[in-house]
Design a protein around this motif. Structure first.
Motif, PDB file in Angstrom:
ATOM      1  N   GLY A 109      28.376 -14.226 -45.226  1.00 53.07           N
ATOM      2  CA  GLY A 109      29.754 -14.287 -44.763  1.00 53.07           C
ATOM      3  C   GLY A 109      29.983 -15.394 -43.749  1.00 53.07           C
ATOM      4  N   LEU A 110      29.034 -15.548 -42.815  1.00 58.51           N
ATOM      5  CA  LEU A 110      29.152 -16.620 -41.822  1.00 58.51           C
ATOM      6  C   LEU A 110      29.083 -17.999 -42.475  1.00 58.51           C
ATOM      7  N   LEU A 111      28.171 -18.165 -43.441  1.00 57.68           N
ATOM      8  CA  LEU A 111      28.032 -19.439 -44.127  1.00 57.68           C
ATOM      9  C   LEU A 111      29.301 -19.794 -44.893  1.00 57.68           C
ATOM     10  N   LEU A 112      29.885 -18.804 -45.557  1.00 56.44           N
ATOM     11  CA  LEU A 112      31.126 -19.057 -46.291  1.00 56.44           C
ATOM     12  C   LEU A 112      32.277 -19.387 -45.347  1.00 56.44           C
ATOM     13  N   GLY A 113      32.294 -18.720 -44.191  1.00 61.06           N
ATOM     14  CA  GLY A 113      33.327 -19.034 -43.219  1.00 61.06           C
ATOM     15  C   GLY A 113      33.234 -20.470 -42.721  1.00 61.06           C
ATOM     16  N   VAL A 114      32.008 -20.928 -42.463  1.00 61.41           N
ATOM     17  CA  VAL A 114      31.797 -22.312 -42.017  1.00 61.41           C
ATOM     18  C   VAL A 114      32.213 -23.297 -43.108  1.00 61.41           C
ATOM     19  N   ALA A 144      32.533   0.586 -41.609  1.00 56.48           N
ATOM     20  CA  ALA A 144      32.230  -0.316 -40.502  1.00 56.48           C
ATOM     21  C   ALA A 144      32.634  -1.747 -40.830  1.00 56.48           C
ATOM     22  N   CYS A 145      32.339  -2.186 -42.055  1.00 59.85           N
ATOM     23  CA  CYS A 145      32.704  -3.550 -42.457  1.00 59.85           C
ATOM     24  C   CYS A 145      34.222  -3.715 -42.512  1.00 59.85           C
ATOM     25  N   GLY A 146      34.912  -2.690 -43.014  1.00 58.92           N
ATOM     26  CA  GLY A 146      36.372  -2.760 -43.065  1.00 58.92           C
ATOM     27  C   GLY A 146      36.988  -2.839 -41.672  1.00 58.92           C
ATOM     28  N   ALA A 147      36.463  -2.007 -40.755  1.00 56.45           N
ATOM     29  CA  ALA A 147      36.968  -2.034 -39.380  1.00 56.45           C
ATOM     30  C   ALA A 147      36.669  -3.371 -38.711  1.00 56.45           C
ATOM     31  N   GLY A 148      35.456  -3.891 -38.959  1.00 58.12           N
ATOM     32  CA  GLY A 148      35.110  -5.193 -38.385  1.00 58.12           C
ATOM     33  C   GLY A 148      35.979  -6.310 -38.924  1.00 58.12           C
ATOM     34  N   GLY A 149      36.248  -6.265 -40.236  1.00 54.60           N
ATOM     35  CA  GLY A 149      37.116  -7.286 -40.827  1.00 54.60           C
ATOM     36  C   GLY A 149      38.540  -7.226 -40.291  1.00 54.60           C
ATOM     37  N   LEU A 191      39.391  -6.073 -37.350  1.00 58.52           N
ATOM     38  CA  LEU A 191      39.349  -6.514 -35.954  1.00 58.52           C
ATOM     39  C   LEU A 191      39.308  -8.038 -35.871  1.00 58.52           C
ATOM     40  N   LEU A 192      38.477  -8.652 -36.708  1.00 58.76           N
ATOM     41  CA  LEU A 192      38.381 -10.107 -36.697  1.00 58.76           C
ATOM     42  C   LEU A 192      39.672 -10.743 -37.227  1.00 58.76           C
ATOM     43  N   GLY A 193      40.308 -10.075 -38.182  1.00 58.65           N
ATOM     44  CA  GLY A 193      41.513 -10.629 -38.753  1.00 58.65           C
ATOM     45  C   GLY A 193      42.690 -10.610 -37.804  1.00 58.65           C
ATOM     46  N   THR A 194      42.677  -9.697 -36.844  1.00 60.87           N
ATOM     47  CA  THR A 194      43.777  -9.630 -35.878  1.00 60.87           C
ATOM     48  C   THR A 194      43.464 -10.409 -34.617  1.00 60.87           C
TER      49      THR A 194
END
Length: 214
Positions: free
Chosen positions: A25-30, A204-209, A211-214
């Protein structure tokens, strides 16, 4: 995993899955940031959710970055999902074919973009019915298909999905069954996570996503 087992003897599969998906996920974001204005699902939805159909960008510019990121997300366990890049790639190809055949007709572009998205999604995930519906309902704010060009695009999307599954299963994978791409089983040989662990990880992944999206 097989190479890691051979080299290290044993490891916790849960840690491996978490690390692979997180790094992917981090690599794709970069890469997404580096590519700049890459065509996304948000652009696809915006183009066909309004009263007037907007022209999609050229596939010659955006298709290669999308396919590259699609390959990376598949390598790292679909950490950002397989649907988005398939929908984008198929829609771009369909839109480009429409411009080549029908010129600047917005109606034909809409239908062929939906058909391309449905065909690409079905070919990749093996879901001939869900693929055509998924591609169209992404741009619908309600449950109906009568709004805008969704209704007239349903038949081309279904035909595209059927053609995709026939080509993939008939020519390239005749022994494989028609069905979803994933097998969600909590037990059995090779199962890394239990059912509870899968649900907890998803939440957990949904909540993290979110949180990061907001």
């Amino acid at each position: 995993p097989a190479l890691l087992l051979e080299r290290f003897g044993s490891f916790d599969p849960a840690y491996f899955i978490t690390a692979a998906c997180t790094f992917g996920g981090l690599l794709l974001g970069v890469l997404s940031s580096r590519f700049g204005g890459t065509f996304t699902v948000a652009d696809f939805v915006h183009a066909f959710s309004g009263a007037k159909v907007e022209t999609l960008p050229s596939s010659s510019i955006h298709l290669l970055p999308i396919l590259l990121m699609s390959l990376l997300t598949s390598v790292f366990g679909f950490s950002v999902g397989p649907e988005a890049p398939m929908v984008c790639a198929g829609a771009l190809v369909g839109s480009s074919m429409s411009r080549r055949i029908y010129g600047s007709s917005g109606r034909h572009q809409e239908m062929l973009s939906y058909a391309g998205a449905a065909g690409a999604l079905t070919a990749f995930m093996g879901i001939p019915v869900a693929g055509s519906i998924f591609a169209i309902e992404m741009t619908r704010s309600g449950a109906g298909l009568s709004e805008g060009g969704a209704g007239r695009s349903l038949s081309p999307a279904i035909v595209s999905s059927i053609a995709a599954i026939v080509v993939i299963r008939g020519l390239f994978a005749p022994s494989s069954h028609v069905g979803g791409h994933f097998s969600y089983t909590g037990g059995g040989e090779g199962a890394a996570l239990s059912g509870r662990a899968m649900i907890a990880t998803a939440v957990a992944c949904g909540a993290g996503g979110a949180l990061l999206g907001t």
